[in-house]
Write a protein that holds these residues in place. Structure first.
Motif, PDB file in Angstrom:
ATOM      1  N   VAL A 262       8.881   4.616  -6.642  1.00  0.00           N
ATOM      2  CA  VAL A 262       8.413   3.866  -5.474  1.00  0.00           C
ATOM      3  C   VAL A 262       6.888   3.913  -5.483  1.00  0.00           C
ATOM      4  N   ASP A 263       6.271   2.756  -5.586  1.00  0.00           N
ATOM      5  CA  ASP A 263       4.811   2.683  -5.734  1.00  0.00           C
ATOM      6  C   ASP A 263       4.134   2.541  -4.369  1.00  0.00           C
ATOM      7  N   HIS A 324      -1.181   6.542   1.788  1.00  0.00           N
ATOM      8  CA  HIS A 324      -1.933   7.794   1.939  1.00  0.00           C
ATOM      9  C   HIS A 324      -2.062   8.183   3.409  1.00  0.00           C
ATOM     10  N   GLU A 325      -2.184   7.172   4.295  1.00  0.00           N
ATOM     11  CA  GLU A 325      -2.384   7.485   5.709  1.00  0.00           C
ATOM     12  C   GLU A 325      -1.136   8.045   6.376  1.00  0.00           C
ATOM     13  N   ASN A 326       0.019   7.966   5.727  1.00  0.00           N
ATOM     14  CA  ASN A 326       1.237   8.542   6.304  1.00  0.00           C
ATOM     15  C   ASN A 326       1.130  10.040   6.517  1.00  0.00           C
ATOM     16  N   ARG A 327       0.290  10.690   5.732  1.00  0.00           N
ATOM     17  CA  ARG A 327       0.197  12.154   5.822  1.00  0.00           C
ATOM     18  C   ARG A 327      -0.394  12.630   7.134  1.00  0.00           C
ATOM     19  N   GLY A 328      -0.989  11.725   7.894  1.00  0.00           N
ATOM     20  CA  GLY A 328      -1.530  12.124   9.183  1.00  0.00           C
ATOM     21  C   GLY A 328      -0.488  12.207  10.277  1.00  0.00           C
ATOM     22  N   LYS A 375       0.649  -1.977  -4.086  1.00  0.00           N
ATOM     23  CA  LYS A 375      -0.752  -1.966  -3.671  1.00  0.00           C
ATOM     24  C   LYS A 375      -1.560  -1.047  -4.575  1.00  0.00           C
ATOM     25  N   ASP A 376      -2.877  -1.183  -4.509  1.00  0.00           N
ATOM     26  CA  ASP A 376      -3.742  -0.322  -5.304  1.00  0.00           C
ATOM     27  C   ASP A 376      -3.613   1.124  -4.825  1.00  0.00           C
ATOM     28  N   GLN A 388       2.206   8.919  -9.057  1.00  0.00           N
ATOM     29  CA  GLN A 388       1.941   7.546  -9.450  1.00  0.00           C
ATOM     30  C   GLN A 388       3.193   7.010 -10.124  1.00  0.00           C
ATOM     31  N   VAL A 389       3.243   5.686 -10.288  1.00  0.00           N
ATOM     32  CA  VAL A 389       4.345   5.039 -11.015  1.00  0.00           C
ATOM     33  C   VAL A 389       3.750   4.366 -12.238  1.00  0.00           C
ATOM     34  N   THR A 390       4.202   4.776 -13.411  1.00  0.00           N
ATOM     35  CA  THR A 390       3.678   4.254 -14.667  1.00  0.00           C
ATOM     36  C   THR A 390       4.645   3.230 -15.267  1.00  0.00           C
TER      37      THR A 390
END
Length: 443
Positions: A262-263, A324-328, A375-376, A388-390
């Motif tokens: 899941v990216d 990334h903002e989910n961690r808040g 998304k980036d 990350q997803v490669t």
């Protein structure tokens, strides 16, 4: 070759290919035989049925002994997996040497012996503390599925954040794992699989405001007919999946493991449908449990469904897109969707099913949707590693490779380590088999 002419024209080549195929098959058999030693033998769930497959621990896991006091704790190194044993009401410490350039996550997978009895709140707590006993992060997990046991996973974290005052210095930290069991629960020891992973910091502060709205609608079922994709027996052997409909068989008391890439910006939706049975019609509560864990093996969600012989479906709650903002967030599920990577799906069938419907496997349909445009990634200061997803990850998901295969795990070396065979012994046996096959092919 599919044509007779091609087969005739390539007879010599075909003979060599058949020899090579036999050689690969022999090597695979040797590997499988050696790898048997990696799985701890467990008793049967029912007297009339064969034993369930054991939980597949990471064969590279190093034995360690948790200390009763933090002063005596052994170090958990980043990127390593460890094995330990946790006794009833056990409380053990491990040590971490942390700097200020990375976030740290330490997970524990508790594996009780099958057939054990558990109370609703039985489980464990894992936390990271600094040298003053200040709690940096923790997670509590419990069975919550009736009176039977299953593998439990949870993690603790230490996050480097300039806006925080606690747990920000470089130095010594401690991991505490504490088991909680009711007086009436089975007192057997639990095996532990511990993992320490790190996440690089961002080059600059990224977005930290949680979006107020997000797409929470459940998508329709994935297109296509179900394909067979039997789950693995642990996180280390979790079978890779992409979006689609997948068919497996699950026995009473068994837990199956899959993983889905899941990216960033994507959402995962999953349901597990237990097929019907004519063997009975009594209702079993919490018969099927469907769980979701994140790439650091942190608990995200668990949903259950009862079963009375008709098809029954357990569905994960809709999760926010990976960001990334989910961690808040203080909400466990939202905070758990904090990074890209492999997300783990687990399905557990209650052993009580055997009492009402027999010990035979029941059919299971797993439906997986991955929604949202990629998304980036946030601006990590260095390689994010597992977060990350490669392209290789996507190929593994398409092919259904197990986690041990896709990540380069060596099953042969696994067998050597756990089966008690020396490298020279296995090489000699392997060479002997290859020689025998070559001679037969020549004849």
């Amino acid at each position: 070759m599919s044509t007779q002419a091609g087969a005739t024209a390539g007879a010599g080549t075909g003979r060599r290919r058949r020899t090579a195929a036999r050689t690969r098959k022999a090597a695979a058999l040797l590997t499988a035989a050696a790898a048997v030693g990696t799985l701890t033998a467990l008793p049967a769930w029912a007297a009339e049925g064969p034993p369930l497959p054991a939980y597949a621990f990471d064969p590279a896991g190093q034995r360690i002994e948790g200390a009763a006091s933090s002063a005596d704790a052994d170090v958990l190194e980043p990127g390593r997996t460890y094995r330990d044993t946790l006794k009833k009401d056990g409380k053990v410490y491990y040590r971490l040497n942390l700097d200020t350039t990375k976030n740290s996550y330490v997970s524990a997978v508790a594996v009780p012996k099958p057939g054990g009895k558990a109370a609703y709140g039985d489980g464990f707590r894992i936390e990271i503390q600094d040298g003053s006993g200040v709690q940096c992060g923790y997670q509590e997990v419990n069975f919550a599925t009736g009176e039977h046991v299953r593998p439990l996973a949870g993690y603790a974290r230490r996050i480097v954040d300039p806006d925080e005052s606690a747990c920000q210095d470089a130095g010594t930290y401690y991991v505490l794992v504490e088991r909680e069991s009711d007086a009436t629960s089975t007192p057997d020891d639990w095996e532990l699989e511990l993992q320490h992973v790190t996440e690089p910091l961002l080059r600059e502060n990224g977005p930290d405001k949680l979006p107020e709205s997000w797409p929470s609608g459940t998508p329709g079922p994935p297109a296509g007919e179900p394909q067979v994709r039997q789950g693995g027996d642990g996180f280390h052997t979790a079978v890779s999946l992409r979006e689609g409909e997948w068919r497996a068989d699950i026995r009473p008391g068994q837990t199956l493991f899959w993983r889905v890439p899941v990216d960033w910006g994507q959402q995962i939706f999953a349901t597990a449908e237990l097929g019907s049975s004519t063997a009975g019609d009594d209702s079993v509560s919490n018969a099927l449990a469907l769980g979701l864990d994140n790439p650091a093996r942190g608990y995200v969600d668990l949903q259950t469904v009862s079963y009375s012989g008709d098809p029954a479906t357990a569905a994960l709650a809709p999760q926010r897109p990976v960001a990334h903002e989910n961690r808040g967030s203080s909400e466990t599920a939202t905070s758990g969707m904090r990074f890209a990577g492999w997300y783990y799906l687990t399905a557990t069938l209650s052993p009580e099913i055997a009492e009402e419907y027999g010990n035979e496997a029941l059919p299971l349909i797993l439906r997986v949707n991955v929604r949202g445009e990629k998304k980036d990634a946030p601006a990590y200061a260095s390689d994010p590693g597992i977060f990350q997803v490669t392209g290789d990850d996507r190929e593994a998901a398409a092919s259904g490779a197990g986690a041990d295969e896709a990540d380069g795990g060596g099953a042969l070396m696994v067998g050597l380590a756990a089966g008690g065979l020396g490298l020279g012994t296995v090489l000699l046996v392997g060479l002997g088999a290859w020689t025998l096959l070559a001679r037969r092919a020549a004849r």
